[in-house]
Write an enzyme that holds these catalytic residues in place. Structure first.
Site, mmCIF file in Angstrom:
data_model
loop_
_atom_site.group_PDB
_atom_site.id
_atom_site.type_symbol
_atom_site.label_atom_id
_atom_site.label_comp_id
_atom_site.label_asym_id
_atom_site.label_seq_id
_atom_site.Cartn_x
_atom_site.Cartn_y
_atom_site.Cartn_z
ATOM 1 N N SER A 46 -30.881 8.102 -2.391
ATOM 2 C CA SER A 46 -31.300 8.236 -1.002
ATOM 3 C C SER A 46 -30.412 9.223 -0.243
ATOM 4 C CB SER A 46 -31.313 6.853 -0.342
ATOM 5 O OG SER A 46 -32.099 6.869 0.807
ATOM 6 N N HIS A 59 -38.389 2.985 -3.333
ATOM 7 C CA HIS A 59 -37.454 4.021 -2.868
ATOM 8 C C HIS A 59 -36.548 4.397 -4.037
ATOM 9 C CE1 HIS A 59 -35.375 6.542 -0.117
ATOM 10 N NE2 HIS A 59 -34.339 5.760 0.073
ATOM 11 N N ASP A 80 -42.853 7.269 -1.385
ATOM 12 C CA ASP A 80 -41.530 6.741 -1.072
ATOM 13 C C ASP A 80 -41.622 5.761 0.099
ATOM 14 O OD1 ASP A 80 -38.887 6.638 0.325
ATOM 15 O OD2 ASP A 80 -38.305 7.936 -1.332
#
Length: 435
Positions: A213, A375, A308
């Site tokens: 991330s 994610h 996502d």
């Protein structure tokens, strides 16, 4: 399994894994605390707390690895937002992996103004005072060969994230409106690298920089610098997991994420550090991976879901752009999206494909774009490598990444459109409720 209580809660959110077409949840429902502002807490921060896959047949639980604080951090000016020393967790390798290193940059969103950064100062994302003394190493960090066949016996490091700007800020002044803030992500990166080099990284035969991330974005930013620190004859590559954030219009035709990034870059004075950023470019554009990757020469693997979950909730359909809450159910559960919303989501998928289209021509780069609503996927044994892991062309993420890293084959995997892939573990969120 709650997160550290140090993170000041604004809401609680229930989250669980679910297979498409299967009633109920794969994992147990659990609650997580969000930071005060929606953008503060990167979804990756609590994806890592999703219950892991069942204990492998070896019977081993994920290893617990101690926190190490950077030595003489204050002298180096390498400090978390609150002025505390940054930290990392180091697990030594063994046998054939004793001279191989895998580093992972933790994610956790960004703070765009002094108020949101002040909230982080009192949390695990802005201060080592709140960091866990031990963390589990699972997925790509696991030392279990059945869960992590290619990297299980490497030296592995998880670098904690406490600067709010993807390890990139470097503001000398401490006082901001009368309050002390330390925007020193770049110095944290340098201090941790120098310490690890002395602990054996400088002799690495193989080295792999990874990140999730906001840490995935940091991986793009620091990949070439990481390569430059290592011996010229060593194999060095990078992997960014869930870090390819898109510069797209949201459902209200606003570029909410670009505006957010502009504030981050301005606050932490990062414009000058991006050589790819032209004088006529918007500040926020400089921070997007689609721009950062243009200058990278080190081989990189892009691991991203086409849908996502964090980007759907904060880039494509942020709450500010949905005052009528028409996207509420879709944001929480992709199976609840109506036909018009699914069409928009397919357009979002196409934007990702277009953004990485140039990477198809880089033979030493790789990518794995699955069609899951998730994610980060590399830190959890369920999604990284297990009997029930998501697959594209019958390969798990771990198998695809290993094939690419060791040049066993070219890996450029693009999944079909949702809901085509029955192996996906899609996230399902319960409606927020007050604690």
């Amino acid at each position: 399994m709650p997160l550290a209580t140090s993170a000041p809660p604004a809401h609680h959110l229930r989250l669980w894994w679910r297979r498409r077409g299967r009633a109920g949840a794969v994992g147990a429902t659990f609650a997580v605390a969000l930071l005060a502002a929606g953008f503060l807490l990167e979804l990756s921060y609590y994806v890592s707390s999703v219950p892991h896959a069942p204990t492998p047949s070896s019977g081993r639980r994920p290893a617990l690895v101690d926190l190490t604080l950077v030595r003489r951090a204050e002298d180096k000016g390498a400090l978390c937002l609150d002025g505390s020393a940054p930290g990392y967790h180091l697990q030594r390798g063994s046998g054939t992996g004793s001279q191989s290193w895998l580093l992972h940059l933790e994610g956790g969103g960004w703070c765009r103004n002094l108020r949101s950064c002040a909230s982080r100062q009192k949390s695990v994302l802005g201060s080592s005072l709140y960091m866990e003394h031990q963390v589990e190493f699972a997925g790509i960090l696991s030392n279990d060969k059945s869960q992590n066949p290619d990297f299980y016996n490497w030296n592995k490091v998880k670098i904690r994230y406490c600067d709010g700007a993807s390890f990139s800020g470097n503001v000398k002044d401490e006082l901001q409106n009368g309050t002390k803030f330390f925007f020193r992500g770049q110095r944290i990166w340098e201090a941790v690298m120098n310490e690890l080099l002395l602990k054996g990284l400088r002799h690495a035969k193989q080295a792999f920089l990874t990140g999730c991330s906001a840490g995935g974005l940091a991986t793009y930013i620091h990949c070439d610098n990481f390569h430059a620190l290592l011996p010229k004859d060593s194999r060095v590559k990078c992997l960014a997991d869930g870090g390819f954030f898109l510069d797209v219009e949201d459902i209200s035709r606003q570029r909410t994420m670009r505006a957010f990034y502009s504030d981050v870059v301005r606050l932490q004075d990062m414009r000058g550090r991006f050589s790819h950023c032209g004088p006529n470019m918007d500040l926020g554009q400089c921070f997007f991976p689609s721009e950062v990757v243009k200058g990278i020469t080190t081989p990189v693997f892009v691991l991203n879901p086409a849908y996502d979950a964090w980007q759907v909730q904060h880039v494509l359909a942020p709450k500010v752009s949905d005052p009528q809450h028409s996207w509420l159910n879709c944001r929480l559960d992709i199976s609840k999206c109506d036909s018009n919303q699914l069409e928009i989501l397919q357009g979002f998928r196409k934007e990702l494909h277009n953004a990485i289209s140039e990477l198809r021509h880089k033979r030493d780069w790789g990518f794995f774009i699955d069609s899951c609503f998730v994610h980060c996927q590399s830190l959890n044994s369920l999604t990284w490598h297990s009997a029930s892991s998501p697959r594209v062309n019958n390969k798990t993420i771990a198998e695809a990444v290993g094939d690419w890293f060791f040049d066993r084959r070219e890996v450029k995997e693009i999944d079909c459109e949702y809901p085509c892939n029955p192996t996906c573990h899609n996230l399902v969120f319960a409606k927020p409720f007050k604690a």
